[in-house]
Design an enzyme around this catalytic site. Sequence first.
Site, mmCIF file in Angstrom:
data_model
loop_
_atom_site.group_PDB
_atom_site.id
_atom_site.type_symbol
_atom_site.label_atom_id
_atom_site.label_comp_id
_atom_site.label_asym_id
_atom_site.label_seq_id
_atom_site.Cartn_x
_atom_site.Cartn_y
_atom_site.Cartn_z
ATOM 1 N N SER A 268 0.735 -1.146 -0.027
ATOM 2 C CA SER A 268 0.146 0.318 0.164
ATOM 3 C C SER A 268 0.980 1.562 0.135
ATOM 4 O O SER A 268 0.302 2.420 0.033
ATOM 5 C CB SER A 268 -0.919 -0.489 1.318
ATOM 6 N N THR A 269 2.652 1.196 0.576
ATOM 7 C CA THR A 269 2.806 2.072 0.123
ATOM 8 C C THR A 269 4.149 1.748 -0.417
ATOM 9 O O THR A 269 4.849 1.361 -0.045
ATOM 10 C CB THR A 269 3.118 2.783 1.916
#
Length: 193
Positions: free
Chosen positions: A9-10
């Site tokens: 996600s990051t």
Amino acid sequence: MKVGYARVSTDDQRLDLQLAALQAAGCKRVFEDHGISGTRMNRPGLSSMMRALRPGQTLVVWRLDRLGRSLNGLVQLIDELGRRGVEFQSLTEELNTSSPGGRLIFHIMAALAEFERALISERTKAGMLSAQLQGRHVGRPPSISDQDVLKANTDLQKESLKAVAERHGVSPRTLQRRLQKLRQTPGLLNATS
């Protein structure tokens, strides 16, 4: 042939654990997405993978949430894979659509997703009905006020529908619909004429 998909996600997260698990599972090719939320189903790596998958292949993910966060989105994606003749496997959940048990679990998930959609729809309708019963307007605000529609109705005796609609900043069709709605309200147009 097994094809893998990995996502974080990051940008500061790493794919090492997922990539190792996918390689150990026999994936010959792995598609990746970095720094993209699982709530978005339009991801570059996911899109490329979907274009590359062929009938008879198996899509493998480390965990279901790497493919998507929404149950509805997951069900739609796995359903599309099935229609295209592509199997699906999630390593952590031990879900595999090539086995009868895996297909059963998937169908249970699909039924739960459908149930969730129905509940959301019912809650939305109940909320709208409650708002209407309390006299609150539901939906977009009208593009022309009742007062302006009444004025437009009077102006239509001297001018064309198109000219009156343009002056009020609406299309002729919108003005016609609003006039028809007001005409259905007993006595409103007659009381003002």
